[in-house]
Design a protein around this motif. Structure first.
Motif, PDB file in Angstrom:
ATOM      1  N   ASN A  62       1.611  -1.355   0.096  1.00 34.50           N
ATOM      2  CA  ASN A  62       0.030   0.586  -0.027  1.00 34.50           C
ATOM      3  C   ASN A  62       1.052   1.688  -0.179  1.00 34.50           C
ATOM      4  OD1 ASN A  62      -2.475   1.347   0.130  1.00 34.50           O
ATOM      5  ND2 ASN A  62      -2.152   1.796   2.355  1.00 34.50           N
ATOM      6  N   PHE A  63       2.101   0.938  -0.602  1.00 35.96           N
ATOM      7  CA  PHE A  63       2.592   2.531  -0.545  1.00 35.96           C
ATOM      8  C   PHE A  63       3.309   2.406  -1.976  1.00 35.96           C
ATOM      9  CE2 PHE A  63       7.029   4.228   0.191  1.00 35.96           C
ATOM     10  CZ  PHE A  63       6.704   5.744   0.926  1.00 35.96           C
ATOM     11  N   GLN A  64       3.396   3.708  -2.296  1.00 36.85           N
ATOM     12  CA  GLN A  64       3.983   4.382  -3.787  1.00 36.85           C
ATOM     13  C   GLN A  64       2.821   3.220  -4.820  1.00 36.85           C
ATOM     14  OE1 GLN A  64       8.141   3.836  -3.677  1.00 36.85           O
ATOM     15  NE2 GLN A  64       8.195   5.860  -3.123  1.00 36.85           N
ATOM     16  N   THR A  65       1.637   3.522  -4.691  1.00 36.24           N
ATOM     17  CA  THR A  65       0.842   2.469  -5.839  1.00 36.24           C
ATOM     18  C   THR A  65       0.158   3.403  -5.858  1.00 36.24           C
ATOM     19  OG1 THR A  65      -0.706   2.719  -3.872  1.00 36.24           O
ATOM     20  CG2 THR A  65       0.819   0.385  -3.977  1.00 36.24           C
ATOM     21  N   SER A  66      -0.476   3.288  -7.090  1.00 33.87           N
ATOM     22  CA  SER A  66      -1.297   3.979  -7.987  1.00 33.87           C
ATOM     23  C   SER A  66      -2.436   4.709  -7.199  1.00 33.87           C
ATOM     24  CB  SER A  66      -2.021   3.440  -9.560  1.00 33.87           C
ATOM     25  OG  SER A  66      -2.299   2.366  -8.809  1.00 33.87           O
ATOM     26  N   LYS A  67      -2.717   5.455  -7.621  1.00 35.60           N
ATOM     27  CA  LYS A  67      -3.587   6.115  -6.449  1.00 35.60           C
ATOM     28  C   LYS A  67      -5.568   5.616  -6.672  1.00 35.60           C
ATOM     29  CE  LYS A  67      -3.004  10.940  -6.140  1.00 35.60           C
ATOM     30  NZ  LYS A  67      -2.711  12.252  -6.923  1.00 35.60           N
ATOM     31  N   LYS A  68      -5.582   4.412  -7.492  1.00 34.55           N
ATOM     32  CA  LYS A  68      -7.202   3.351  -7.539  1.00 34.55           C
ATOM     33  C   LYS A  68      -6.969   2.350  -7.068  1.00 34.55           C
ATOM     34  CE  LYS A  68      -7.784   4.067 -12.171  1.00 34.55           C
ATOM     35  NZ  LYS A  68      -7.000   3.511 -13.952  1.00 34.55           N
ATOM     36  N   THR A  69      -5.079   2.065  -6.330  1.00 35.88           N
ATOM     37  CA  THR A  69      -5.152   1.178  -5.447  1.00 35.88           C
ATOM     38  C   THR A  69      -5.188   0.829  -4.174  1.00 35.88           C
ATOM     39  OG1 THR A  69      -2.917   0.573  -6.049  1.00 35.88           O
ATOM     40  CG2 THR A  69      -4.299  -1.073  -7.635  1.00 35.88           C
ATOM     41  N   ARG A  70      -4.615   2.282  -3.797  1.00 37.98           N
ATOM     42  CA  ARG A  70      -4.505   2.072  -2.487  1.00 37.98           C
ATOM     43  C   ARG A  70      -6.007   2.686  -1.147  1.00 37.98           C
ATOM     44  NH1 ARG A  70      -3.233   7.269   0.499  1.00 37.98           N
ATOM     45  NH2 ARG A  70      -2.112   7.380   2.009  1.00 37.98           N
ATOM     46  N   THR A  71      -4.694   1.621  -0.211  1.00 39.35           N
ATOM     47  CA  THR A  71      -6.175   1.932   0.596  1.00 39.35           C
ATOM     48  C   THR A  71      -6.278   2.362   1.876  1.00 39.35           C
ATOM     49  OG1 THR A  71      -6.536  -0.039   0.007  1.00 39.35           O
ATOM     50  CG2 THR A  71      -7.306  -0.017   1.991  1.00 39.35           C
ATOM     51  N   GLU A  72      -7.313   2.599   2.665  1.00 34.14           N
ATOM     52  CA  GLU A  72      -6.697   4.180   3.834  1.00 34.14           C
ATOM     53  C   GLU A  72      -7.510   2.988   4.778  1.00 34.14           C
ATOM     54  OE1 GLU A  72      -9.223   7.839   3.523  1.00 34.14           O
ATOM     55  OE2 GLU A  72      -7.841   8.105   1.930  1.00 34.14           O
ATOM     56  N   TYR A  73      -5.861   2.871   5.450  1.00 36.12           N
ATOM     57  CA  TYR A  73      -6.647   2.165   6.974  1.00 36.12           C
ATOM     58  C   TYR A  73      -7.233   2.857   7.737  1.00 36.12           C
ATOM     59  CZ  TYR A  73      -4.132  -2.247   4.308  1.00 36.12           C
ATOM     60  OH  TYR A  73      -3.987  -2.284   3.356  1.00 36.12           O
ATOM     61  N   LYS A  74      -7.857   1.420   8.984  1.00 34.50           N
ATOM     62  CA  LYS A  74      -8.186   2.696   9.959  1.00 34.50           C
ATOM     63  C   LYS A  74      -6.849   2.365  11.223  1.00 34.50           C
ATOM     64  CE  LYS A  74     -12.895   1.559   9.762  1.00 34.50           C
ATOM     65  NZ  LYS A  74     -14.111   0.130  10.716  1.00 34.50           N
ATOM     66  N   PRO A  75      -7.602   3.619  12.129  1.00 33.06           N
ATOM     67  CA  PRO A  75      -5.989   3.711  12.991  1.00 33.06           C
ATOM     68  C   PRO A  75      -6.082   2.797  13.544  1.00 33.06           C
ATOM     69  CG  PRO A  75      -7.294   5.965  13.067  1.00 33.06           C
ATOM     70  CD  PRO A  75      -8.302   4.649  12.437  1.00 33.06           C
ATOM     71  N   ASN A  76      -7.274   2.102  14.166  1.00 30.91           N
ATOM     72  CA  ASN A  76      -6.991   0.779  14.561  1.00 30.91           C
ATOM     73  C   ASN A  76      -6.571  -0.895  14.227  1.00 30.91           C
ATOM     74  OD1 ASN A  76      -9.412   0.471  13.893  1.00 30.91           O
ATOM     75  ND2 ASN A  76     -10.311  -0.172  16.383  1.00 30.91           N
TER      76      ASN A  76
END
Lengths: 155, 105
Positions: A115-129
């Motif tokens: 999930n790092f330096q990926t194209s924006k389409k495949t990027r995931t936003e994780y929950k803080p926990n």
């Protein structure tokens, strides 16, 4: 003749005393110099450890923020994280050549393996926990613990 | 001995895993530089210094991918490549990806 001999012995005795005094002074100076330079080296290492530790804690914040929120200037943040990780990798090897890379690798992987330096389409936003974020925190803690142990061993 | 200097020959800003992630991804580096060098069968040197740093995803895809995607033998690859880096962590990490890709297979 005996008078000459005794005066010669007295001169020799003085020379020996002077030599012993001189050698004692030199040895004392060397010992003080070695102790002082050793103390300075430990002090420098402690300050290097403090600076690396602070960079690592900063990295933790950046890494968590990167993976948990939407960022507008994403490429800049990615480059910043990579730069900081590179700096930590370099500085740690100056603290101690034998410093194990295991904890640094774990921190690098926790932030930049997925999930790092990926194209924006495949990027995931994780929950803080999320487990992903907890992994970053755990890797940070392990590396800081190791640095702390090294820090206190320098007293 | 062939030398691949990543900063000079590829990019000072290597980034991303696959080609869709950007122009200087791990996949791109693997297909454009590593595969032909490994196929030659000769020993070669890779200089890692000079870039702004590497993400783990780049390193895993470029080097682990040699085994995982291209099917090269991991022990042969480790014998074939000499890594040059002032950061020992990069070399250890790359070797780990190559080994893991080989053992997971």
């Amino acid at each position: 003749m005996p008078e000459q001999l005794s005066s010669l012995c007295a001169i020799d005795g003085d020379i020996y005393k002077q030599i012993i005094t001189f050698v004692t002074i030199v040895i004392g100076w060397v010992v003080v110099h070695l102790l002082s330079s050793n103390r300075e080296m430990k002090k420098d290492k402690r300050s290097l450890i403090e600076s690396v530790r602070s960079t690592i804690l900063d990295l933790e914040k950046k890494g968590v923020s990167y993976h948990t929120s939407s960022i507008t200037d994403i490429e800049q943040v990615e480059e910043d994280i990579i730069s900081c990780l590179d700096m930590v990798s370099s500085r740690v090897s100056h603290i101690e050549e034998s410093f194990s890379s295991e904890e640094i690798m774990a921190l690098r992987k926790s932030i930049t393996l997925t999930n790092f330096q990926t194209s924006k389409k495949t990027r995931t936003e994780y929950k803080p926990n999320s487990e992903f974020v907890l992994e970053i925190r755990a890797a940070t803690k392990d590396l800081c613990d190791k640095l702390d142990a090294k820090f206190y061993s320098l007293y | 001995m062939k030398v691949i200097d990543i900063a000079k020959d590829f990019s000072r800003y290597p980034a991303g895993r696959v080609i869709s992630d950007g122009p200087y991804s791990g996949e791109k580096f693997r297909t454009d530089y590593l595969v032909s060098a490994v196929n030659s069968g000769d020993r070669f040197k890779i200089i890692l210094d000079g870039t702004r740093g590497y993400g783990s995803s780049f390193l895993e895809e470029a080097f682990g991918g040699l085994v995982r995607v291209c099917g090269f033998n991991y022990a042969d690859i480790l014998n074939q490549i000499d890594f040059v880096s002032s950061r020992p962590v990069y070399v250890e990490e790359i070797k780990e990806y190559i080994k893991n890709a080989g053992t997971i297979k």
